[in-house]
Structures are given as C-alpha cells and as structure tokens.
Write a protein that holds these residues in place. Structure first.
Motif, short mmCIF file in Angstrom:
data_model
loop_
_atom_site.label_atom_id
_atom_site.label_comp_id
_atom_site.label_asym_id
_atom_site.label_seq_id
_atom_site.Cartn_x
_atom_site.Cartn_y
_atom_site.Cartn_z
N UNK A 1 2.50 -6.09 -10.35
CA UNK A 1 3.10 -5.02 -10.01
C UNK A 1 4.46 -3.96 -9.98
N UNK A 2 5.03 -4.75 -10.71
CA UNK A 2 5.64 -3.71 -10.92
C UNK A 2 6.04 -3.05 -12.42
N UNK B 1 -4.13 -7.47 -7.33
CA UNK B 1 -4.35 -7.97 -5.20
C UNK B 1 -5.49 -8.21 -4.70
N UNK B 2 -5.78 -9.37 -4.13
CA UNK B 2 -6.24 -9.57 -3.39
C UNK B 2 -6.34 -8.88 -1.78
N UNK B 3 -6.93 -8.80 -0.81
CA UNK B 3 -7.01 -7.53 0.54
C UNK B 3 -7.58 -8.48 1.23
N UNK B 4 -7.34 -9.49 2.59
CA UNK B 4 -7.55 -9.85 3.65
C UNK B 4 -7.27 -9.08 5.12
N UNK B 5 -8.73 -8.79 5.34
CA UNK B 5 -8.26 -8.32 6.80
C UNK B 5 -8.38 -9.37 7.50
N UNK B 6 -8.36 -8.86 9.17
CA UNK B 6 -8.80 -10.42 10.65
C UNK B 6 -9.48 -8.94 10.78
N UNK B 7 -10.33 -9.68 12.02
CA UNK B 7 -11.59 -8.80 12.37
C UNK B 7 -11.26 -7.27 12.90
N UNK B 8 -10.19 -7.07 13.42
CA UNK B 8 -9.55 -6.03 14.53
C UNK B 8 -9.77 -4.47 13.12
N UNK B 9 -9.67 -4.82 11.89
CA UNK B 9 -9.37 -3.85 11.06
C UNK B 9 -11.15 -3.45 10.69
N UNK C 1 -13.86 -1.82 8.57
CA UNK C 1 -13.66 -0.56 6.95
C UNK C 1 -12.81 0.48 6.14
N UNK C 2 -12.61 1.84 7.86
CA UNK C 2 -12.74 2.36 6.83
C UNK C 2 -10.92 2.66 6.52
N UNK C 3 -10.52 1.39 7.60
CA UNK C 3 -8.69 1.19 7.33
C UNK C 3 -8.80 0.07 6.13
N UNK C 4 -9.71 -0.66 5.43
CA UNK C 4 -9.68 -1.25 4.66
C UNK C 4 -9.51 -0.28 3.22
N UNK C 5 -10.24 0.17 3.22
CA UNK C 5 -10.82 1.99 2.44
C UNK C 5 -9.39 2.26 2.48
N UNK C 6 -8.28 2.58 3.20
CA UNK C 6 -6.68 2.83 3.18
C UNK C 6 -5.94 2.17 1.83
N UNK C 7 -6.12 0.78 2.92
CA UNK C 7 -4.64 -0.38 2.53
C UNK C 7 -5.50 -0.14 1.12
N UNK C 8 -6.88 0.13 0.40
CA UNK C 8 -7.08 -0.57 -0.89
C UNK C 8 -6.65 1.16 -1.67
N UNK D 1 -2.49 2.03 -5.79
CA UNK D 1 -1.67 2.56 -6.99
C UNK D 1 -0.83 1.69 -7.41
N UNK D 2 -0.94 0.96 -7.23
CA UNK D 2 0.24 -0.23 -8.33
C UNK D 2 -1.43 -1.42 -9.21
N UNK D 3 -2.22 -0.44 -9.47
CA UNK D 3 -2.83 -1.39 -9.98
C UNK D 3 -4.67 -1.99 -9.43
N UNK D 4 -5.12 -2.99 -9.18
CA UNK D 4 -6.28 -3.11 -8.64
C UNK D 4 -6.31 -3.53 -7.04
N UNK D 5 -7.53 -3.84 -7.06
CA UNK D 5 -8.12 -4.46 -5.69
C UNK D 5 -8.96 -5.37 -5.55
N UNK D 6 -9.41 -6.19 -4.91
CA UNK D 6 -10.30 -7.26 -3.93
C UNK D 6 -10.23 -7.24 -3.07
#
Length: 269
Positions: A124-125, A131-139, A141-148, A153-158
């Motif tokens: 990331x430096x 980066x792995x992304x793990x949301x709880x059930x309150x998040x 799909x649109x909010x997950x897309x925002x976090x992604x 901006x610093x690489x790739x996500x899954x």
C-alpha cells in the motif's frame, strides 16, 4: 464522492490509504478529517491539501460518514470505546487492525453500527496493495462499493467473508515478507555469480514484479507460465529441480499455514 472521510491514526498504513485517496482526487481535502497523537502529521497535510486536522478521535467520528480506524490492534478497543457516542447510525467504521474481529469491534460501537474489516498489506505504501474487505450485515452493497473505490486508490480489493481473513493474511498480509526473502535470496545467488549487489537486487525485484504482472494480466495458470520458461534441457529446469529437491513449495505452504495458525490464535485472544 460526497461522503466525508475520517482517519484516526496516521501511521504507515493509515497515511498510505489517505495519500492514495488524496492523489486520486475522488475526495477533496476539505472533506477529509484526521486525528493523530502526533498533530504535526495532520498539520502538514492541512497545508498541502486543506484537510481538516482535528484535536481528537471523537471530533473525527462526529464529522465523518466513513471513518478509518488506523491504529495498532492493542489500542483499537480503547479508541472505539472513546468515539462510540459520536458515531452516527449510518457512519461506516473501517478497521485495518489485524486480528481484531468484527465481533470485537461491535462490542465497542454496537452491533447495529456499520462495520467493515479491511486487511491491507505493506505494498500500500507504493499504491500496490491487495486489500480484503469484510463488511458486517449492516453494510449495503452500495456502501461496499464506496469502500472499494477508496481502497482501490492504493491497489486492488476483494470482498471476502470473515472466516477467510486468516487465509488472506497468509496469502497477502504476511507474504510480502516471504517475497522480500525470495528477492534477497535471488540477489545473493546472482552476486555469487558475479553480478553487483545493486544490479542483482534490480534484476531480481523486476523479475518478481514482472512475473506477478504477467500472471494477473494473462490469467494463465502459474504452472503454465512456469513451463513457458523451462526449455528442454535448459538452465531453468535445472533450477526448478533444485528447488523441488529442497522442498521449496512445501516450505512456502508451511509458512502460510504458520501465519494462518498464528492469526487464528491472535483473533481468539
């Protein structure tokens, strides 16, 4: 992006994410709020990007729609307890603390709070993170897309479920150390063969970077790409045989398994 983004903690990883977001221009500095125990970090960013350098984590939590908690795992619970009352219902709490589960975070901020657990790695430096992304059930799909979009901006996500984060740590979080050891060993071998140390590191590092790029961009199986280098009765197959004789693959697999086991132990604590 309209959301106001907060950062509590501007260490290496928090600062890397912040710098990536700023460089991308998807969020202006005026929509970013930061706090670090070393206020000079935020002051420098304020001068360069007009970000909001606040005097406490509570202030950041109060102002932010998404707040990155980028502090050490041993202090994150204290930080979460401190900011809990300032979080809005729809604020997304993003943790990058290794070994700290969503349940642990929820115990501090509430189970109805939107929580995302992120596992980045040190590339990331240089904006080459995974980066792995793990949301709880309150998040949503649109909010997950925002976090992604922020972390891209610093690489790739899954996006991965939490039970796989320990495996992510083995394959991505800890593995840069293994790769650096491999690069160092490649360079040592080349130095033994007469190459200068500076050139050896450059040849080895570029070979690793190029090989990874080739794998990702072609989508070919790594075994197929390996076979492309191994000419009949050539030099490469000799080296491959030596690595197999020394248990190269098994050693790497054991190293990943050891990191997974340790990560599971830390999470239980």
């Amino acid at each position: 992006m309209e959301q106001r983004i907060g950062f509590i903690g501007l260490g290496n990883m928090g600062n890397a994410i912040l710098q990536g977001v700023l460089a991308s221009n998807i969020v202006p500095g005026t929509q970013i709020y930061v706090y670090d125990t070393h206020p000079e970090k935020g002051q420098a960013l304020n001068q360069s990007y007009s970000i909001n350098n606040l005097s406490s984590g509570r202030d950041v939590a109060r102002e932010s729609d998404i707040v990155f908690i980028a502090v050490k795992p041993n202090v994150i619970v204290d930080v979460l307890n401190d900011i809990q009352k300032e979080l809005k219902k729809n604020t997304i709490v993003v943790s990058i603390a290794a070994g700290v589960t969503i349940k642990t975070i929820a115990n501090s901020v509430g189970y109805e709070q939107k929580i995302v657990r992120v596992m980045p790695n040190t590339p990331a430096l240089v904006n080459a993170a995974m980066c792995s992304i793990t949301p709880n059930t309150e998040v949503t799909d649109e909010e997950i897309a925002v976090i992604q979009s922020l972390l891209n901006c610093i690489g790739a996500t899954e996006v991965v479920p939490e039970y796989l984060i320990d495996a992510v740590i083995g394959a991505s979080g800890s593995s840069p150390a293994f790769v650096f050891m491999f690069i160092e060993a490649l360079a040592d071998g080349a130095v033994k063969g007469g190459l200068s140390r500076k050139q050896a590191y450059r040849f080895a590092a570029q070979a690793v970077m190029g090989s990874a790029k080739l794998l990702l961009e072609t989508g070919k199986h790594p075994g197929e790409l390996k076979d492309m280098v191994c000419s009949p009765a050539g030099t490469t197959i000799e080296g491959v045989q030596t690595l197999e004789e020394r248990g190269f693959r098994a050693a790497v697999m054991d190293a990943v398994a050891a990191t997974i086991k340790k990560s599971q132990v830390l999470a239980e604590k």
